[in-house]
Design a protein around this motif. Structure first.
Motif, short mmCIF file in Angstrom:
data_model
loop_
_atom_site.label_atom_id
_atom_site.label_comp_id
_atom_site.label_asym_id
_atom_site.label_seq_id
_atom_site.Cartn_x
_atom_site.Cartn_y
_atom_site.Cartn_z
N VAL A 157 45.98 40.40 109.51
CA VAL A 157 47.44 40.42 110.16
C VAL A 157 48.29 39.78 110.43
O VAL A 157 47.89 38.84 109.31
N VAL A 158 49.92 40.00 110.99
CA VAL A 158 50.96 39.71 110.37
C VAL A 158 51.01 38.22 110.66
O VAL A 158 50.45 38.12 112.12
N VAL A 159 51.33 37.18 110.65
CA VAL A 159 51.08 35.50 110.85
C VAL A 159 52.36 34.98 111.30
O VAL A 159 52.61 34.23 111.23
N GLY B 7 67.73 44.85 106.08
CA GLY B 7 67.26 44.50 107.65
C GLY B 7 65.71 44.14 107.60
O GLY B 7 65.15 44.73 108.52
N ALA B 8 64.95 43.81 106.56
CA ALA B 8 63.09 43.69 106.87
C ALA B 8 62.72 42.36 107.11
O ALA B 8 62.10 42.94 107.84
N MET B 9 64.02 41.53 107.64
CA MET B 9 63.69 40.47 108.24
C MET B 9 63.31 40.82 109.63
O MET B 9 62.08 40.55 110.66
N THR B 10 63.86 41.58 110.58
CA THR B 10 64.20 42.14 111.81
C THR B 10 62.96 42.86 111.96
O THR B 10 61.83 43.04 112.85
N ASP C 154 59.18 42.25 113.56
CA ASP C 154 58.70 43.01 114.92
C ASP C 154 56.99 42.75 114.64
O ASP C 154 56.37 43.51 115.78
N LEU C 155 56.48 42.67 113.52
CA LEU C 155 55.13 43.45 113.46
C LEU C 155 53.80 41.55 113.53
O LEU C 155 52.66 42.00 113.75
N TYR D 199 53.80 41.16 95.77
CA TYR D 199 55.92 41.60 96.46
C TYR D 199 55.76 43.12 97.42
O TYR D 199 54.76 44.08 97.16
N LEU D 200 56.32 42.84 98.94
CA LEU D 200 56.23 44.22 99.00
C LEU D 200 56.75 45.12 98.29
O LEU D 200 58.18 44.96 97.58
N THR D 201 56.39 46.60 98.78
CA THR D 201 56.95 47.34 98.00
C THR D 201 58.23 48.40 98.11
O THR D 201 58.53 47.96 99.71
N ASN D 202 59.06 48.57 97.89
CA ASN D 202 61.14 49.09 98.42
C ASN D 202 60.68 49.76 99.42
O ASN D 202 61.84 49.93 100.44
N ASP D 203 59.24 50.74 99.54
CA ASP D 203 58.94 51.87 100.61
C ASP D 203 58.36 51.27 101.64
O ASP D 203 57.68 52.01 102.92
N TRP D 204 57.96 50.14 101.72
CA TRP D 204 57.47 49.59 102.67
C TRP D 204 57.63 50.33 104.11
O TRP D 204 55.84 50.69 105.10
N ASP D 205 58.60 50.52 104.60
CA ASP D 205 58.39 50.49 106.21
C ASP D 205 58.32 51.90 106.21
O ASP D 205 58.52 52.32 107.38
N LYS D 206 57.90 52.61 105.43
CA LYS D 206 58.20 54.23 105.50
C LYS D 206 56.64 54.10 104.99
O LYS D 206 55.97 55.80 105.70
N THR D 207 56.23 53.61 104.54
CA THR D 207 54.50 53.68 103.86
C THR D 207 53.24 52.68 105.00
O THR D 207 52.49 52.62 104.55
N HIS D 208 54.14 52.01 105.67
CA HIS D 208 52.64 50.86 106.03
C HIS D 208 52.36 51.51 107.55
O HIS D 208 52.64 52.12 107.60
N TYR D 209 51.44 50.78 107.66
CA TYR D 209 50.61 51.05 109.34
C TYR D 209 50.06 50.68 109.94
O TYR D 209 49.29 49.44 108.96
#
Length: 124
Positions: A15-17, A68-71, A75-76, A102-112
């Motif tokens: 869970v994202v805290v 723009g990763a912060m926004t 949201d998560l 480290y967060l992967t560079n493509d995290w916004d396309k591959t996270h679930y």
């Protein structure tokens, strides 16, 4: 606590805290810089059978912040996710091994985002 159960493959499930920043000082130059981290909470069972919350910090790069990763990460907050990561291991002064995620560079396309389960209705 068994660290091996916290990361499965190249992803962290939890869970994202939230997202936080902390300052770090470069020991060689004295330069102070900010490190941004995403906190992922996981409940693990210790060797006594007790449930413990463990928060894994995942470093967010400056380029990801500029992109723009912060926004998106904010949201998560409160959602259960599978986040792709990579890690770097290192030796600490006392000889123990450390690991930085480290967060992967493509995290916004591959996270679930794992859908929340609906509470079961009582039988009538």
């Amino acid at each position: 606590m068994n660290q091996n159960i916290l990361v499965e493959g190249d992803a962290i499930i939890g869970v994202v805290v939230g997202v936080s920043q902390r300052n770090q000082t470069n020991r060689q130059t004295g330069e102070i810089y900010a490190i941004t981290e995403l906190g992922i909470s996981q409940v693990v069972v210790d060797k006594y059978g007790n449930h413990q919350e463990h928060v894994t910090d995942v470093t967010v790069t400056n380029q990801q912040i500029k992109d723009g990763a912060m926004t998106k990460l904010n949201d998560l907050k409160g959602k259960k996710v599978i986040i792709p990561v990579w890690h770097r291991t290192y030796n600490t002064k006392n000889g123990n091994g450390g690991k930085t995620y480290y967060l992967t560079n493509d995290w916004d396309k591959t996270h679930y985002v794992i859908p929340q389960q609906q509470p079961m209705k009582a039988a009538s």
